[in-house]
Motif scaffolding. Structure first.
Motif: not given
Ligand code: TRP
Length: 332
Positions: A78-97
């Motif tokens: 389950x996606x929400x069980x692995x907090x690396x997903x939202x953390x990485x999403x935040x970090x990737x937002x910095x290279x997303x136009x």
């Protein structure tokens, strides 16, 4: 080859999902590492009911396991069980136009359908989807055609990240169903079978009972060719083509073999009877196994816990690299 796919926790999977996606996930377990994630965080981006989301997640998990996804042979979580997903999403937002997100068809469609609120989550949905895949350094992402734009964006994000911070992420490839693997609505056979965009009578659900399946298939739209010809054809034979493809997929044969098996048929009734029988034979064991699994939510949670453990082990390694090259968090 490392396969990753995300599955919406809708709980109502139809024959098109089963043949076009779920069967491929099951086959993928033997072709390489398969990582399958039920994406409950994505489901919170539109209006929803919390208790319902949890129940539909269990439904979806039980359907996947009943269909042959084996928690011992793949990573199922389950996606929400692995907090690396939202953390990485935040970090990737910095290279997303921002402009790229603003061009996404799915955002335009879904935001138009929201009555009260168009959430920022709906807008950044594709960044979380990119994080889902990139956290595992997956090489292949089996998805429907409607996800092409999201996959292209995910590839751009990975490339921009690597260009900015150094080679860290794997740029994944989308794999799409072949034309023959597309199951169409039984009532409107030029449209894909779909829970949201299809007709209720033209959509066969994985959990439909034998009578319901047979009734829906027997009422399928064909054509008025005289004499009836049970052969694949263009748009004017879309109904018959779809029934032949369903028959072939349900039996696990080629469409040529399905056509040949009906050489002596008297009319479309025989084609429908054969397709109904094959689909009932395909889905009945899945439904029966589902009923057993769905009754035990503790056992389902145990499956999810094991899956989350395996997922975290993979994702945390990627996140350690990402934090380091980005200069955030404690160096370690
Ligand atoms: N957006 C996908 C869909 O609607 C679901 C999804 C979320 C997904 N994360 C993913 C698919 C990662 C593949 C990979 O079908």
């Amino acid at each position: 080859m490392r396969i990753f796919s995300g599955i919406q926790p809708t709980g109502r999977k139809h024959l098109g999902n089963y043949i076009g996606a779920i069967q491929h996930y099951v086959a993928g377990q033997d072709r390489g590492e398969g990582i399958y994630c039920v994406v409950d965080l994505h489901a919170t981006t539109v209006a929803y009911d919390p208790a319902d989301l949890r129940a539909r997640l269990y439904d979806t998990l039980a359907i996947l396991v009943a269909s042959g996804l084996d928690p011992d042979r793949c990573v199922l979580f389950r996606q929400s069980d692995v907090q690396e997903h939202p953390e990485l999403a935040w970090l990737l937002a910095s290279v997303t136009a921002w402009g790229d997100l603003n061009r996404m068809h799915q955002f335009k469609e879904k935001s138009g359908a929201q009555r009260d609120l168009v959430s920022a989550g709906l807008f950044t949905y594709p960044v979380l989807m990119a994080a889902d895949v990139l956290a595992y350094r997956a090489t292949h992402v089996p998805v429907g055609d409607d996800q092409r734009q999201h996959i292209e964006l995910m590839r751009d994000i990975a490339e921009r990240f690597n260009a900015r911070f150094g080679e860290t992420l794997v740029v994944p490839e989308g794999t799409y169903p072949t034309v023959g693997a597309r199951i169409m609505d039984l009532q409107e056979p030029t449209r894909k079978m779909s829970t949201t965009g299809g007709t209720p009578e033209g959509t066969v659900y994985v959990l439909d009972d034998a009578r319901t399946i047979t009734k829906k298939i027997k009422r399928a739209v064909t054509d008025s060719d005289d004499p009836p010809t049970i052969r694949r054809g263009g748009p004017e034979k879309a109904g018959v083509t779809n029934l032949l493809e369903i028959l072939a997929a349900a039996r696990g044969t080629t469409v040529d073999e399905a056509e040949a098996s009906l050489a002596g048929a008297r009319g479309y009734g025989d084609l429908k009877a054969a397709a109904a029988e094959a689909v009932v034979a395909l889905l009945t064991p899945v439904r029966e196994r589902y009923e057993e699994l769905r009754g035990d939510e503790d056992a389902l949670e145990a499956i999810l816990e094991t899956g989350a453990g395996k997922a975290r082990a993979l994702a945390s390694a990627t996140l350690a690299d990402v934090r380091r090259v980005m200069g955030v968090a404690r160096p370690g």
